[in-house]
Design a protein around this motif. Structure first.
Motif, PDB file in Angstrom:
ATOM      1  N   ASP A  14       0.825  -1.206   0.000  1.00  0.00           N
ATOM      2  CA  ASP A  14       0.000   0.000   0.000  1.00  0.00           C
ATOM      3  C   ASP A  14       0.864   1.264   0.000  1.00  0.00           C
ATOM      4  OD1 ASP A  14      -2.290  -1.599   0.048  1.00  0.00           O
ATOM      5  OD2 ASP A  14      -2.358  -1.604   2.240  1.00  0.00           O
ATOM      6  N   LEU A  15       1.947   1.249   0.762  1.00  0.00           N
ATOM      7  CA  LEU A  15       2.860   2.385   0.797  1.00  0.00           C
ATOM      8  C   LEU A  15       3.532   2.571  -0.557  1.00  0.00           C
ATOM      9  CD1 LEU A  15       4.011   4.591   2.584  1.00  0.00           C
ATOM     10  CD2 LEU A  15       5.790   2.998   3.299  1.00  0.00           C
ATOM     11  N   ALA A  16       3.947   1.481  -1.172  1.00  0.00           N
ATOM     12  CA  ALA A  16       4.561   1.557  -2.493  1.00  0.00           C
ATOM     13  C   ALA A  16       3.568   2.130  -3.512  1.00  0.00           C
ATOM     14  CB  ALA A  16       5.042   0.178  -2.934  1.00  0.00           C
ATOM     15  N   MET A  17       2.325   1.714  -3.417  1.00  0.00           N
ATOM     16  CA  MET A  17       1.308   2.218  -4.327  1.00  0.00           C
ATOM     17  C   MET A  17       1.128   3.732  -4.152  1.00  0.00           C
ATOM     18  SD  MET A  17      -2.611   0.904  -4.906  1.00  0.00           S
ATOM     19  CE  MET A  17      -3.190   1.511  -3.335  1.00  0.00           C
ATOM     20  N   LEU A  18       1.158   4.208  -2.911  1.00  0.00           N
ATOM     21  CA  LEU A  18       1.040   5.645  -2.651  1.00  0.00           C
ATOM     22  C   LEU A  18       2.166   6.429  -3.321  1.00  0.00           C
ATOM     23  CD1 LEU A  18       0.054   5.752   1.120  1.00  0.00           C
ATOM     24  CD2 LEU A  18      -1.331   6.515  -0.805  1.00  0.00           C
ATOM     25  N   TYR A  19       3.364   5.844  -3.338  1.00  0.00           N
ATOM     26  CA  TYR A  19       4.514   6.500  -3.945  1.00  0.00           C
ATOM     27  C   TYR A  19       4.650   6.191  -5.435  1.00  0.00           C
ATOM     28  CZ  TYR A  19       6.252   8.119   0.534  1.00  0.00           C
ATOM     29  OH  TYR A  19       6.393   8.770   1.730  1.00  0.00           O
ATOM     30  N   GLY A  20       3.805   5.309  -5.942  1.00  0.00           N
ATOM     31  CA  GLY A  20       3.844   4.977  -7.365  1.00  0.00           C
ATOM     32  C   GLY A  20       5.063   4.177  -7.769  1.00  0.00           C
ATOM     33  N   ILE A  21       5.523   3.311  -6.862  1.00  0.00           N
ATOM     34  CA  ILE A  21       6.684   2.465  -7.148  1.00  0.00           C
ATOM     35  C   ILE A  21       6.336   1.012  -6.838  1.00  0.00           C
ATOM     36  CG2 ILE A  21       8.366   4.291  -6.702  1.00  0.00           C
ATOM     37  CD1 ILE A  21       8.811   3.068  -3.922  1.00  0.00           C
ATOM     38  N   GLU A  22       7.220   0.111  -7.245  1.00  0.00           N
ATOM     39  CA  GLU A  22       7.032  -1.307  -6.941  1.00  0.00           C
ATOM     40  C   GLU A  22       7.414  -1.566  -5.486  1.00  0.00           C
ATOM     41  OE1 GLU A  22       9.574  -3.410  -9.602  1.00  0.00           O
ATOM     42  OE2 GLU A  22       8.284  -3.062 -11.325  1.00  0.00           O
ATOM     43  N   THR A  23       6.745  -2.514  -4.872  1.00  0.00           N
ATOM     44  CA  THR A  23       7.052  -2.895  -3.498  1.00  0.00           C
ATOM     45  C   THR A  23       8.517  -3.288  -3.369  1.00  0.00           C
ATOM     46  OG1 THR A  23       4.785  -3.668  -3.218  1.00  0.00           O
ATOM     47  CG2 THR A  23       6.386  -4.441  -1.610  1.00  0.00           C
ATOM     48  N   LYS A  24       9.020  -4.002  -4.357  1.00  0.00           N
ATOM     49  CA  LYS A  24      10.420  -4.436  -4.359  1.00  0.00           C
ATOM     50  C   LYS A  24      11.364  -3.237  -4.232  1.00  0.00           C
ATOM     51  CE  LYS A  24      13.640  -6.756  -7.479  1.00  0.00           C
ATOM     52  NZ  LYS A  24      13.767  -7.455  -8.750  1.00  0.00           N
ATOM     53  N   ARG A  25      11.078  -2.158  -4.942  1.00  0.00           N
ATOM     54  CA  ARG A  25      11.929  -0.963  -4.905  1.00  0.00           C
ATOM     55  C   ARG A  25      11.868  -0.281  -3.540  1.00  0.00           C
ATOM     56  NH1 ARG A  25      14.688  -3.034  -8.229  1.00  0.00           N
ATOM     57  NH2 ARG A  25      13.968  -3.133 -10.349  1.00  0.00           N
ATOM     58  N   LEU A  26      10.679  -0.229  -2.946  1.00  0.00           N
ATOM     59  CA  LEU A  26      10.536   0.351  -1.613  1.00  0.00           C
ATOM     60  C   LEU A  26      11.412  -0.393  -0.608  1.00  0.00           C
ATOM     61  CD1 LEU A  26       9.086   2.253   0.423  1.00  0.00           C
ATOM     62  CD2 LEU A  26       7.379   0.446   0.668  1.00  0.00           C
ATOM     63  N   LYS A  27      11.335  -1.711  -0.638  1.00  0.00           N
ATOM     64  CA  LYS A  27      12.119  -2.523   0.300  1.00  0.00           C
ATOM     65  C   LYS A  27      13.621  -2.338   0.064  1.00  0.00           C
ATOM     66  CE  LYS A  27       8.807  -6.157   1.302  1.00  0.00           C
ATOM     67  NZ  LYS A  27       8.578  -7.600   1.299  1.00  0.00           N
ATOM     68  N   GLU A  28      14.026  -2.251  -1.202  1.00  0.00           N
ATOM     69  CA  GLU A  28      15.444  -2.023  -1.511  1.00  0.00           C
ATOM     70  C   GLU A  28      15.940  -0.714  -0.907  1.00  0.00           C
ATOM     71  OE1 GLU A  28      15.853  -4.158  -5.905  1.00  0.00           O
ATOM     72  OE2 GLU A  28      15.655  -1.988  -5.768  1.00  0.00           O
ATOM     73  N   GLN A  29      15.161   0.337  -1.062  1.00  0.00           N
ATOM     74  CA  GLN A  29      15.572   1.641  -0.555  1.00  0.00           C
ATOM     75  C   GLN A  29      15.641   1.672   0.966  1.00  0.00           C
ATOM     76  OE1 GLN A  29      16.882   4.170  -2.312  1.00  0.00           O
ATOM     77  NE2 GLN A  29      16.767   2.640  -3.933  1.00  0.00           N
ATOM     78  N   VAL A  30      14.700   1.010   1.614  1.00  0.00           N
ATOM     79  CA  VAL A  30      14.737   0.959   3.080  1.00  0.00           C
ATOM     80  C   VAL A  30      15.987   0.209   3.538  1.00  0.00           C
ATOM     81  CG1 VAL A  30      13.593   0.079   5.152  1.00  0.00           C
ATOM     82  CG2 VAL A  30      12.245   1.182   3.354  1.00  0.00           C
ATOM     83  N   LYS A  31      16.300  -0.898   2.891  1.00  0.00           N
ATOM     84  CA  LYS A  31      17.487  -1.678   3.278  1.00  0.00           C
ATOM     85  C   LYS A  31      18.772  -0.903   3.024  1.00  0.00           C
ATOM     86  CE  LYS A  31      15.386  -6.198   2.867  1.00  0.00           C
ATOM     87  NZ  LYS A  31      15.315  -7.474   2.175  1.00  0.00           N
ATOM     88  N   ARG A  32      18.827  -0.152   1.925  1.00  0.00           N
ATOM     89  CA  ARG A  32      20.032   0.615   1.584  1.00  0.00           C
ATOM     90  C   ARG A  32      20.212   1.854   2.459  1.00  0.00           C
ATOM     91  NH1 ARG A  32      19.389   0.604  -4.961  1.00  0.00           N
ATOM     92  NH2 ARG A  32      19.991  -1.561  -5.264  1.00  0.00           N
ATOM     93  N   ASN A  33      19.129   2.361   3.000  1.00  0.00           N
ATOM     94  CA  ASN A  33      19.167   3.623   3.741  1.00  0.00           C
ATOM     95  C   ASN A  33      18.585   3.492   5.135  1.00  0.00           C
ATOM     96  OD1 ASN A  33      20.026   5.524   1.471  1.00  0.00           O
ATOM     97  ND2 ASN A  33      18.260   4.505   0.563  1.00  0.00           N
ATOM     98  N   ARG A  34      18.913   2.420   5.825  1.00  0.00           N
ATOM     99  CA  ARG A  34      18.336   2.152   7.149  1.00  0.00           C
ATOM    100  C   ARG A  34      18.488   3.330   8.112  1.00  0.00           C
ATOM    101  NH1 ARG A  34      16.137  -2.702   8.161  1.00  0.00           N
ATOM    102  NH2 ARG A  34      16.827  -4.434   6.885  1.00  0.00           N
TER     103      ARG A  34
END
Length: 54
Positions: A14-34
């Motif tokens: 749902d958060l990824a949809m709000l930002y207009g990105i794939e869920t996979k990309r959201l998780k990648e960014q969180v892991k890279r920028n903890r």
């Protein structure tokens, strides 16, 4: 929004949809920028929680 472990949460999809990105990309960014996210920003279901949620 839903409640998991007695906490109000928004699911990653749902958060990824709000930002207009794939869920996979959201998780990648969180892991890279903890360090840019609060410690309690994200958690993962245990196997049992996931099975019960489905």
């Amino acid at each position: 929004m839903c409640f998991i472990r007695n906490e109000k949460v928004i699911l990653d999809r749902d958060l990824a949809m709000l930002y207009g990105i794939e869920t996979k990309r959201l998780k990648e960014q969180v892991k890279r920028n903890r360090n840019r996210f609060p410690e309690d920003f994200m958690f993962e279901f245990t196997k049992i929680e996931f099975e019960n949620w489905i």
